[in-house]
Design an enzyme around this catalytic site. Structure first.
Site, short mmCIF file in Angstrom:
data_model
loop_
_atom_site.label_atom_id
_atom_site.label_comp_id
_atom_site.label_asym_id
_atom_site.label_seq_id
_atom_site.Cartn_x
_atom_site.Cartn_y
_atom_site.Cartn_z
N ASP A 34 1.70 27.38 21.47
CA ASP A 34 1.79 26.00 21.92
C ASP A 34 0.45 25.29 21.71
OD1 ASP A 34 3.20 23.92 23.36
OD2 ASP A 34 1.70 24.26 24.91
N THR A 93 3.33 19.31 20.30
CA THR A 93 1.89 19.21 20.57
C THR A 93 1.06 19.73 19.40
OG1 THR A 93 2.11 21.30 21.70
CG2 THR A 93 2.08 19.35 23.06
N THR A 94 1.60 20.66 18.64
CA THR A 94 0.85 21.14 17.48
C THR A 94 0.93 20.08 16.37
OG1 THR A 94 1.79 23.27 18.04
CG2 THR A 94 0.49 23.18 16.04
N ASP A 122 8.98 23.53 27.01
CA ASP A 122 9.21 22.68 25.83
C ASP A 122 10.70 22.41 25.66
OD1 ASP A 122 6.55 22.81 25.46
OD2 ASP A 122 6.60 23.55 23.40
P1 ADP Z 1 5.05 21.81 17.99
O1 ADP Z 1 4.19 22.39 19.05
O2 ADP Z 1 4.46 20.61 17.34
O3 ADP Z 1 6.49 21.61 18.38
P2 ADP Z 1 5.96 24.02 16.44
O4 ADP Z 1 5.13 25.19 16.10
O5 ADP Z 1 7.03 24.15 17.47
O6 ADP Z 1 5.01 22.85 16.80
O7 ADP Z 1 6.61 23.53 15.07
C1 ADP Z 1 7.44 22.45 14.98
C2 ADP Z 1 7.72 22.12 13.53
O8 ADP Z 1 8.48 23.14 12.93
C3 ADP Z 1 8.54 20.85 13.45
O9 ADP Z 1 8.06 20.05 12.42
C4 ADP Z 1 9.94 21.38 13.14
O10 ADP Z 1 10.68 20.43 12.41
C5 ADP Z 1 9.64 22.60 12.32
N1 ADP Z 1 10.73 23.58 12.37
C6 ADP Z 1 11.22 24.21 13.45
N2 ADP Z 1 12.23 25.06 13.10
C7 ADP Z 1 12.36 24.97 11.78
C8 ADP Z 1 13.22 25.60 10.81
N3 ADP Z 1 14.12 26.48 11.17
N4 ADP Z 1 13.07 25.26 9.51
C9 ADP Z 1 12.14 24.36 9.15
N5 ADP Z 1 11.29 23.75 10.00
C10 ADP Z 1 11.39 24.03 11.30
#
Ligand code: ADP
Length: 524
Positions: A69, A102-103, A400
């Site tokens: 996170d 948040t990332t 989240d």
């Molecule tokens: P954050 O803390 O910003 O939510 P994450 O590490 O959860 O960061 O990553 C979120 C990103 O990953 C988003 O841009 C989301 O669209 C992408 N994402 C999540 N699952 C998938 C998937 N199965 N395939 C492609 N992109 C994905």
């Protein structure tokens, strides 16, 4: 270096080098700021997306946190540069407002700074850059609205909500159980949601964890779970139709204060005092019974003698319950917190259909579950896991997911993830850039390039060649006029995020773009 003495004769050291240090000015100062921001973004970049790596953080006192996170990583990172601190704030605001993404917000910010550096080198004034970014962010903001879709859900059909929560969870350590956890999160949010007012009070959802068992044992309790047990092992473990007295006053005879002097020089005197104390407590117990309480939940403790008496008088009790829990119990059971013993009346008691002690395996660990409450709108998610770090991370991930479900209830518009929304915005911003005359045009183009930073990072983290993948997906979007093409991180075989069911909330994505842009006046 020189040794000097202050007015009180205490020695201190003067470092001569300080004098020779110079202040950064002009372009160098801007660049130093940008470099600091970029460094923070770089450290988070590898955590983005479903194939992003988790980070192990060690605090100065040796505590280890494993997390994916962004907000938590930055919170624990000891940054002392002022621009880096701004970025920490940024991810905190995203966490506070939206709870997810948040990332992404920090990666986007880092990408914007990187582009800004190039513009600075070309001699464009920072204010011009910030203004251009601001214009571009408006274009992207509106475009997101344009490509968003709405989906309808009802309390009976929660599948769309579950799917969106699963996207959030798929990039976390707990993704092994993402379906189950997403369902738990959605059920919990729906249990406390007011669908008519489109409002969710997340304070009514308590997330508790206990080491032991496995993540699959995580469950949703329609009530409150408190990490406490009955004060005496022989008290009943199950109370049906409990009337609960919730006390924040001491449940014991008043103790003599230290400034009072009590002379006890004979056995009789001691016996009298003991008798008095017992009588006082006996009356207290009787009072509880008179008002009809079948369980006492107390913020304070009572000693072993009192405990024994309570057991004898058949009045189960729980002691040392924290303030937050007490408040939740009061809300759930419809009871009132009683701060003064004299004020205990029957109408202040809370009602619960079942209060039971839950024990775990062969350990002595027990928890108290208060279920079937008068006000059923308080639930507890009870997490199990192999170790404390796992549980803490699961808590953050569930937070989240809860936020995503809440955001969807507030506004049921979604955009597709996997970088597809960013690529589509990038194309739209690029196309709009020509309309602007002046130096802002450069900044607007750079904004479009910066938006590509998210899909680039997603591709890179998934082991795909970033530039090739991005250009292929971008041209596919333009050729097919399909804004839902994104990065196929999990190698599913399709770029279409609709088919992959990768959704994000519209308000979350919009907030990311707004937040990442807004800081620019200060950062550059
Ligand atoms: P954050 O803390 O910003 O939510 P994450 O590490 O959860 O960061 O990553 C979120 C990103 O990953 C988003 O841009 C989301 O669209 C992408 N994402 C999540 N699952 C998938 C998937 N199965 N395939 C492609 N992109 C994905």
């Amino acid at each position: 270096m020189a040794l000097a003495f202050d007015d009180f004769g205490r020695p201190f050291i003067i470092l001569r080098e300080q004098e020779s240090k110079s202040r950064l000015r002009g372009l160098d100062a801007h660049k130093a700021n940008v470099a600091a921001g970029k460094a923070v973004a770089r450290s988070l970049r590898t955590s983005l997306g479903p194939k992003g790596m988790d980070k192990i953080l060690q605090s100065p006192d040796g505590d280890v946190t494993i997390t994916n996170d962004g907000a938590t990583i930055l919170e624990q990172m000891d940054v002392d540069n002022q621009i880096a601190k701004l970025m920490v704030e940024l991810s905190r605001s995203q966490d506070y407002e939206i709870g997810d993404g948040t990332t992404g917000v920090v990666v986007l910010d880092g990408s914007l700074l990187e582009q800004a550096e190039k513009l600075l080198e070309r001699g464009i004034h920072p204010i011009r850059i910030a203004e251009g970014y601001e214009m571009a962010s408006k274009i992207a903001f509106d475009h997101l609205e344009h490509i968003s879709t709405r989906f309808e859900f009802t309390a009976a059909n929660i599948e769309p909500l579950v799917q969106t929560c699963m996207t959030t969870l798929s990039s976390k350590i707990v993704n092994r159980c993402k379906r189950m956890l997403a369902e738990i999160a959605v059920r919990a949010v729906l249990a406390v949601a007011d669908l008519e007012r489109k409002d969710v009070n997340l304070d009514l959802i308590k997330v508790e964890g206990k080491v032991g068992g496995k993540l699959e044992d995580t469950e949703l309790i329609y009530g409150i779970a408190v990490d406490k047990d009955m004060s005496h092992p022989q008290m009943p473990k199950r109370i049906e139709d409990a009337n609960i007295a919730i006390l924040t006053c001491p449940f014991e005879p008043p103790k003599p204060k230290t400034k009072h002097k009590v002379d006890i020089d004979t056995v009789e005197k001691f016996q009298t005092m003991r008798g008095q104390e017992q009588k006082y407590f006996d009356e207290m117990v009787q009072k509880c019974k008179d008002v009809g309480a079948t369980l006492v939940i107390c913020q304070w403790g009572f000693d072993d003698e009192a405990n024994h008496l309570l057991m004898q008088r058949n009045l189960p009790a729980v002691r040392w319950v924290g303030g937050v829990e007490l408040e939740l119990i009061a809300i759930a059971t419809g009871g009132r917190i009683v701060p003064r013993f004299q004020e205990l009346t029957p109408d202040k008691l809370g009602q619960a259909g079942l209060v039971r002690e839950k024990s775990f395996g062969t350990t002595k660990d027990r928890m108290l579950c208060i279920e079937r409450c008068a006000n059923a709108r308080a639930v507890t998610i009870f997490i199990r896991g192999g170790n404390k770090m796992m549980i803490e991370e699961a808590k953050r991930s569930i937070h989240d997911a809860l936020c995503v479900a809440r955001n969807l209830i507030r506004n049921n518009s979604i955009v597709y993830g996997g970088g597809s929304a960013e690529i589509s915005c990038s194309v739209a911003v690029e196309a709009a850039a020509d309309r602007y005359a002046g130096a802002e045009q450069y900044a607007i183009r750079s904004f479009a390039d910066a938006l590509d930073g998210i899909p680039l990072a997603l591709a890179e983290n998934s082991g795909l060649p970033p530039i090739d993948t991005l250009t292929a997906v971008k041209s596919q979007q333009i050729q097919e006029n399909n804004p839902y093409c994104g990065i196929d991180c999990n190698d599913v075989g399709t770029n279409d995020m609709r088919e992959q069911h990768v959704f994000e909330t519209l308000i979350g994505k919009q907030q990311q773009i707004l937040l990442a842009t807004q800081g620019k006046y200060a950062e550059i």
